[in-house]
Design a protein around this motif. Structure first.
Motif, short mmCIF file in Angstrom:
data_model
loop_
_atom_site.label_atom_id
_atom_site.label_comp_id
_atom_site.label_asym_id
_atom_site.label_seq_id
_atom_site.Cartn_x
_atom_site.Cartn_y
_atom_site.Cartn_z
N LYS A 169 6.94 14.01 3.40
CA LYS A 169 5.67 14.70 3.14
C LYS A 169 4.60 13.68 2.70
CE LYS A 169 3.50 18.23 0.36
NZ LYS A 169 3.37 18.66 -1.00
N LEU A 170 4.96 12.82 1.78
CA LEU A 170 4.00 11.83 1.30
C LEU A 170 3.67 10.79 2.36
CD1 LEU A 170 5.26 11.34 -2.36
CD2 LEU A 170 3.10 12.37 -1.63
N MET A 171 4.67 10.36 3.12
CA MET A 171 4.39 9.36 4.16
C MET A 171 3.51 9.93 5.26
SD MET A 171 5.36 6.40 3.36
CE MET A 171 5.13 5.60 4.95
N ASN A 172 3.68 11.19 5.60
CA ASN A 172 2.79 11.81 6.58
C ASN A 172 1.36 11.87 6.06
OD1 ASN A 172 4.17 12.48 9.08
ND2 ASN A 172 5.51 13.72 7.79
N GLU A 173 1.22 12.10 4.77
CA GLU A 173 -0.10 12.09 4.14
C GLU A 173 -0.69 10.68 4.17
OE1 GLU A 173 -1.84 13.08 -0.25
OE2 GLU A 173 -0.19 14.34 0.47
N PHE A 174 0.12 9.70 3.84
CA PHE A 174 -0.31 8.30 3.85
C PHE A 174 -0.77 7.88 5.25
CE2 PHE A 174 0.78 3.83 4.67
CZ PHE A 174 0.06 3.19 3.67
N ILE A 175 0.04 8.19 6.24
CA ILE A 175 -0.23 7.80 7.63
C ILE A 175 -1.54 8.41 8.14
CG2 ILE A 175 0.58 8.19 10.00
CD1 ILE A 175 3.46 7.85 8.83
N LYS A 176 -1.82 9.62 7.70
CA LYS A 176 -3.01 10.33 8.17
C LYS A 176 -4.29 9.51 7.98
CE LYS A 176 -3.44 14.07 5.97
NZ LYS A 176 -3.53 15.35 5.30
N ASP A 177 -4.40 8.81 6.87
CA ASP A 177 -5.64 8.09 6.55
C ASP A 177 -5.53 6.57 6.62
OD1 ASP A 177 -7.03 10.49 6.02
OD2 ASP A 177 -6.14 10.58 4.03
N TYR A 178 -4.34 6.05 6.84
CA TYR A 178 -4.14 4.60 6.75
C TYR A 178 -4.41 3.92 8.09
CZ TYR A 178 -2.25 0.11 5.33
OH TYR A 178 -2.11 -1.23 5.01
N LYS A 179 -5.06 2.78 8.00
CA LYS A 179 -5.23 1.92 9.17
C LYS A 179 -4.72 0.54 8.80
CE LYS A 179 -8.58 3.69 12.25
NZ LYS A 179 -9.40 3.34 13.33
N PHE A 180 -3.88 -0.01 9.67
CA PHE A 180 -3.39 -1.37 9.48
C PHE A 180 -4.60 -2.29 9.44
CE2 PHE A 180 -1.21 -5.26 10.96
CZ PHE A 180 -0.18 -5.28 10.03
N PRO A 181 -4.60 -3.30 8.56
CA PRO A 181 -5.80 -4.13 8.39
C PRO A 181 -6.17 -5.01 9.59
CG PRO A 181 -4.11 -4.70 6.75
CD PRO A 181 -3.57 -3.60 7.59
N ASP A 239 0.83 -1.21 0.00
CA ASP A 239 0.00 0.00 0.00
C ASP A 239 0.86 1.26 0.00
OD1 ASP A 239 -2.27 -1.58 -0.03
OD2 ASP A 239 -2.71 -1.32 2.12
N ILE A 240 1.96 1.23 0.74
CA ILE A 240 2.90 2.36 0.74
C ILE A 240 3.46 2.56 -0.66
CG2 ILE A 240 5.19 3.13 1.51
CD1 ILE A 240 4.50 1.84 4.25
N SER A 241 3.91 1.48 -1.25
CA SER A 241 4.50 1.54 -2.59
C SER A 241 3.50 2.09 -3.61
CB SER A 241 4.97 0.14 -3.00
OG SER A 241 5.71 0.20 -4.18
N THR A 242 2.28 1.61 -3.56
CA THR A 242 1.24 2.08 -4.48
C THR A 242 0.94 3.56 -4.25
OG1 THR A 242 0.27 -0.12 -4.62
CG2 THR A 242 -1.17 1.73 -5.19
N PHE A 243 0.81 3.96 -2.99
CA PHE A 243 0.53 5.35 -2.66
C PHE A 243 1.63 6.27 -3.18
CE2 PHE A 243 0.94 9.06 0.08
CZ PHE A 243 -0.35 9.57 0.05
N LEU A 244 2.87 5.91 -2.94
CA LEU A 244 3.99 6.73 -3.39
C LEU A 244 3.99 6.84 -4.92
CD1 LEU A 244 6.78 5.47 -0.97
CD2 LEU A 244 5.59 7.68 -0.89
#
Length: 157
Positions: free
Chosen positions: A123-135, A75-80
């Motif tokens: 910057k992108l990882m902070n954006e990712f973290i804001k909305d991501y929940k571990f499954p 998911d990180i890879s796809t988001f980036l």
């Protein structure tokens, strides 16, 4: 006077929420997070451990956790990728995630040697973290670390 009373609480809320957005830090700058690894490690339980006698957050669910961990990295890879971040070459990254019991990411620390894209990545990882929940969820806050090798997706021709 009434304007000041309205402005101050609004300013305080905006300032607090903007400063609490940062959850991604380079490994060597842990002090910027306001905590230490010792503090975090005493608060967060290992998600899994090779030593099966240890108490872990996902004891008996290691396979399920492994799949969820792999999904997080994908998911990180796809988001980036979707946000135009390019690694340019195979890149090894050591990751340490600290999760709330509901799967919310509380802190993320990373170590990438000779990394030149720190600002864009954070910057992108902070954006990712804001909305991501571990499954997966657990009964306690948990942590997981591990290395990953990231690479750019191949462009479809």
């Amino acid at each position: 006077m009434k304007h000041y009373l309205v402005f101050f609480p609004l300013f305080f809320i905006l300032f607090n929420s903007s400063s609490s957005q940062t959850k991604c830090y380079p490994w060597k700058e842990v002090e910027k997070s306001g905590v230490t690894f010792n503090e975090l490690d005493s608060t967060y339980t290992d998600a899994t451990n090779a030593d099966t006698t240890m108490l872990t957050a996902f004891k008996g669910r290691e396979d399920e956790f492994g799949k969820a961990w792999k999904k997080l990295l994908q998911d990180i890879s796809t988001f980036l990728w979707k946000n135009s971040f390019r690694w340019d070459s195979l890149t090894q990254c050591f990751n340490v995630f600290y999760f709330d019991s509901d799967g919310t990411i509380d802190y993320y620390f990373y170590n990438i040697k000779d990394f030149t894209k720190t600002e864009q990545y954070e910057k992108l990882m902070n954006e990712f973290i804001k909305d991501y929940k571990f499954p997966l969820t657990a009964e306690t806050k948990f942590k997981q670390c591990g290395s990953a090798i990231f690479q750019d997706k191949k462009e479809k021709k």
